[in-house]
Scaffold this motif. Structure first.
Motif, short mmCIF file in Angstrom:
data_model
loop_
_atom_site.label_atom_id
_atom_site.label_comp_id
_atom_site.label_asym_id
_atom_site.label_seq_id
_atom_site.Cartn_x
_atom_site.Cartn_y
_atom_site.Cartn_z
N ILE A 49 67.85 34.26 -51.76
CA ILE A 49 67.23 35.52 -52.18
C ILE A 49 67.19 36.58 -51.08
O ILE A 49 66.87 37.74 -51.36
CB ILE A 49 65.80 35.30 -52.70
N GLY A 50 67.50 36.21 -49.83
CA GLY A 50 67.44 37.22 -48.78
C GLY A 50 68.14 36.77 -47.53
O GLY A 50 68.90 35.80 -47.53
N ASP A 51 67.88 37.48 -46.42
CA ASP A 51 68.42 37.10 -45.13
C ASP A 51 67.26 36.77 -44.19
O ASP A 51 66.10 36.73 -44.61
CB ASP A 51 69.30 38.21 -44.56
N ALA A 52 67.56 36.53 -42.93
CA ALA A 52 66.54 36.12 -41.98
C ALA A 52 65.44 37.17 -41.79
O ALA A 52 64.33 36.84 -41.35
CB ALA A 52 67.18 35.79 -40.63
N LYS A 53 65.75 38.41 -42.10
CA LYS A 53 64.75 39.47 -41.95
C LYS A 53 63.83 39.61 -43.15
O LYS A 53 62.79 40.26 -43.06
CB LYS A 53 65.46 40.81 -41.71
N THR A 54 64.23 39.01 -44.29
CA THR A 54 63.44 39.20 -45.51
C THR A 54 62.89 37.92 -46.12
O THR A 54 61.97 37.99 -46.94
CB THR A 54 64.28 39.93 -46.58
N ALA A 55 63.43 36.76 -45.77
CA ALA A 55 62.97 35.52 -46.40
C ALA A 55 63.07 34.35 -45.44
O ALA A 55 64.12 34.14 -44.82
CB ALA A 55 63.79 35.23 -47.66
N ILE A 56 61.97 33.63 -45.29
CA ILE A 56 61.96 32.43 -44.46
C ILE A 56 61.41 31.27 -45.28
O ILE A 56 60.75 31.47 -46.30
CB ILE A 56 61.13 32.61 -43.18
N ALA A 57 61.68 30.07 -44.80
CA ALA A 57 61.17 28.86 -45.44
C ALA A 57 60.06 28.27 -44.58
O ALA A 57 60.13 28.27 -43.35
CB ALA A 57 62.29 27.85 -45.62
N VAL A 58 59.03 27.76 -45.26
CA VAL A 58 57.90 27.15 -44.58
C VAL A 58 57.58 25.83 -45.27
O VAL A 58 57.39 25.80 -46.49
CB VAL A 58 56.66 28.07 -44.61
N ALA A 59 57.52 24.75 -44.50
CA ALA A 59 57.12 23.46 -45.06
C ALA A 59 55.61 23.46 -45.26
O ALA A 59 54.87 23.77 -44.32
CB ALA A 59 57.53 22.32 -44.14
N MET A 60 55.15 23.14 -46.47
CA MET A 60 53.71 23.19 -46.70
C MET A 60 53.27 22.28 -47.84
O MET A 60 53.71 22.41 -48.96
CB MET A 60 53.26 24.62 -47.01
N ASP A 61 52.40 21.35 -47.50
CA ASP A 61 51.61 20.62 -48.48
C ASP A 61 50.30 21.39 -48.58
O ASP A 61 49.49 21.39 -47.64
CB ASP A 61 51.37 19.19 -48.01
N VAL A 62 50.07 22.08 -49.69
CA VAL A 62 48.93 22.99 -49.77
C VAL A 62 47.59 22.27 -49.76
O VAL A 62 46.55 22.90 -49.59
CB VAL A 62 49.02 23.90 -51.02
N SER A 63 47.60 20.95 -49.92
CA SER A 63 46.35 20.20 -49.86
C SER A 63 46.03 19.74 -48.44
O SER A 63 45.00 19.11 -48.21
CB SER A 63 46.41 18.98 -50.79
N SER A 64 46.91 20.08 -47.48
CA SER A 64 46.69 19.73 -46.08
C SER A 64 46.29 20.97 -45.29
O SER A 64 47.06 21.92 -45.16
CB SER A 64 47.98 19.15 -45.48
N GLU A 65 45.09 20.98 -44.76
CA GLU A 65 44.62 22.14 -43.99
C GLU A 65 45.52 22.39 -42.78
O GLU A 65 45.82 23.55 -42.45
CB GLU A 65 43.17 21.93 -43.55
N GLU A 66 45.95 21.32 -42.13
CA GLU A 66 46.81 21.48 -40.96
C GLU A 66 48.13 22.14 -41.33
O GLU A 66 48.57 23.07 -40.64
CB GLU A 66 47.08 20.10 -40.34
N GLN A 67 48.76 21.70 -42.43
CA GLN A 67 50.04 22.28 -42.82
C GLN A 67 49.88 23.71 -43.32
O GLN A 67 50.73 24.56 -43.06
CB GLN A 67 50.71 21.41 -43.89
N VAL A 68 48.81 23.98 -44.04
CA VAL A 68 48.57 25.34 -44.51
C VAL A 68 48.39 26.29 -43.32
O VAL A 68 49.03 27.35 -43.25
CB VAL A 68 47.33 25.40 -45.43
N ASN A 69 47.55 25.91 -42.40
CA ASN A 69 47.32 26.77 -41.24
C ASN A 69 48.59 27.00 -40.44
O ASN A 69 48.87 28.12 -40.00
CB ASN A 69 46.23 26.18 -40.35
N ASP A 114 42.08 22.99 -53.93
CA ASP A 114 42.05 22.94 -52.47
C ASP A 114 43.16 23.83 -51.90
O ASP A 114 42.96 24.53 -50.90
CB ASP A 114 42.24 21.51 -51.96
N GLY A 115 44.33 23.79 -52.54
CA GLY A 115 45.44 24.62 -52.07
C GLY A 115 45.11 26.10 -52.10
O GLY A 115 45.42 26.84 -51.15
N ALA A 116 44.50 26.55 -53.18
CA ALA A 116 44.12 27.96 -53.28
C ALA A 116 43.06 28.32 -52.24
O ALA A 116 43.13 29.38 -51.60
CB ALA A 116 43.60 28.26 -54.68
N PHE A 117 42.09 27.43 -52.06
CA PHE A 117 41.04 27.67 -51.08
C PHE A 117 41.61 27.73 -49.66
O PHE A 117 41.32 28.66 -48.89
CB PHE A 117 39.99 26.56 -51.18
N LEU A 118 42.42 26.74 -49.30
CA LEU A 118 42.93 26.67 -47.93
C LEU A 118 43.86 27.84 -47.60
O LEU A 118 43.78 28.41 -46.50
CB LEU A 118 43.66 25.34 -47.72
#
Length: 258
Positions: A49-69, A114-118
């Motif tokens: 959907i984009g290039d390095a200036k417009t779209a990046i990937a982030v690994a995230m388990d939304v139920s993990s506070e550490e990964q969300v942060n 939890d994901g929405a909250f974190l």
């Protein structure tokens, strides 16, 4: 509507509704972090959907506070800030209440609530600092209605209304809005998975599940599309005053009117 370089974090964005929203945001001039449990899929989606200036990937388990942060901090470090949160990551598990495993109940609520909250907690510090932002939660018609076999899902989606309304009041003095999108049935892998599951639980054909259970209350017997929801998400992201906050917007071909 244009986003003019605004930065969005979209969870569960490697596929389905989240992917469509991320794509639409980039088309509208935004920059997006595609947060997903599956990093390989998130990276592929970002390249699509984009290039390095417009779209990046982030690994995230939304139920993990550490990964969300960590994911939120990576997004802000890459793009400078966070203007928009789309809390979209979700799953579906169906059982009658007497057979619903407690572990499955807790998993559902952890991902949706939890994901929405974190993610909210992590993102608002950037929004509050700049005195602007948009919090968008992916609810459902099931934020307002109930269906058999979906006790955990319905409970979670109702809960998002409470979070959004609270954040609308807490965020107002900082120029931060909070709203919920409530789609009807959208033909995604999540919905496709439910068709045989519900057919088995209800003892009816898959065709009847689609016609009667999923689309029975619509005005035209049509599925909502991911593009429909992406357009609503763009409006909520680009709208820039508290005139539109604390609301739930239903896009469902008339299933639930109110």
């Amino acid at each position: 509507m244009k986003l003019d370089g605004k930065v969005a974090l979209v969870t569960g964005a490697a596929s389905g509704i989240g992917h469509a929203i991320a794509k639409r945001y980039v088309e509208a001039g935004g920059r997006v972090a595609i947060a997903d449990l599956n990093l390989d899929a998130a990276e592929a989606a970002a390249k699509e959907i984009g290039d390095a200036k417009t779209a990046i990937a982030v690994a995230m388990d939304v139920s993990s506070e550490e990964q969300v942060n960590a994911g939120v901090e990576k997004t802000a470090a890459t793009f400078g800030t966070i203007d928009i949160l789309v809390s979209n990551a979700g799953i579906q598990i169906v059982h009658p209440i007497e057979e619903f495993p407690f572990a499955a109940w807790k998993k559902m609520l952890a991902i949706h609530l939890d994901g929405a909250f974190l993610t909210t907690k992590a993102c608002v510090k950037y929004m509050y600092k700049q005195k602007s932002g948009s919090l968008i939660y992916m609810g459902s018609v099931h934020s307002h209605e109930a269906s058999p076999l979906k006790s955990a899902y319905v409970t979670a989606k109702h809960g998002l209304l409470g979070l959004a309304r609270t954040m609308a009041k807490e965020g107002a003095k900082y120029g931060v809005r909070a709203n919920v999108i409530c789609p009807g049935f959208v033909r995604t892998p999540l919905v496709d998975k439910q068709i045989p599951e519900q057919a088995k639980e209800l003892g009816i054909s898959e065709e009847r599940v689609i016609r009667e259970v999923m689309l029975g209350e619509t005005v035209d017997k049509e599925f909502t599309t991911v593009e429909d929801i992406a357009e609503v998400a763009l409006v909520l992201a680009a709208f820039n005053t508290n005139a539109l906050t604390g609301q739930s917007i239903t896009a469902s071909h008339g299933w639930h009117m109110g």
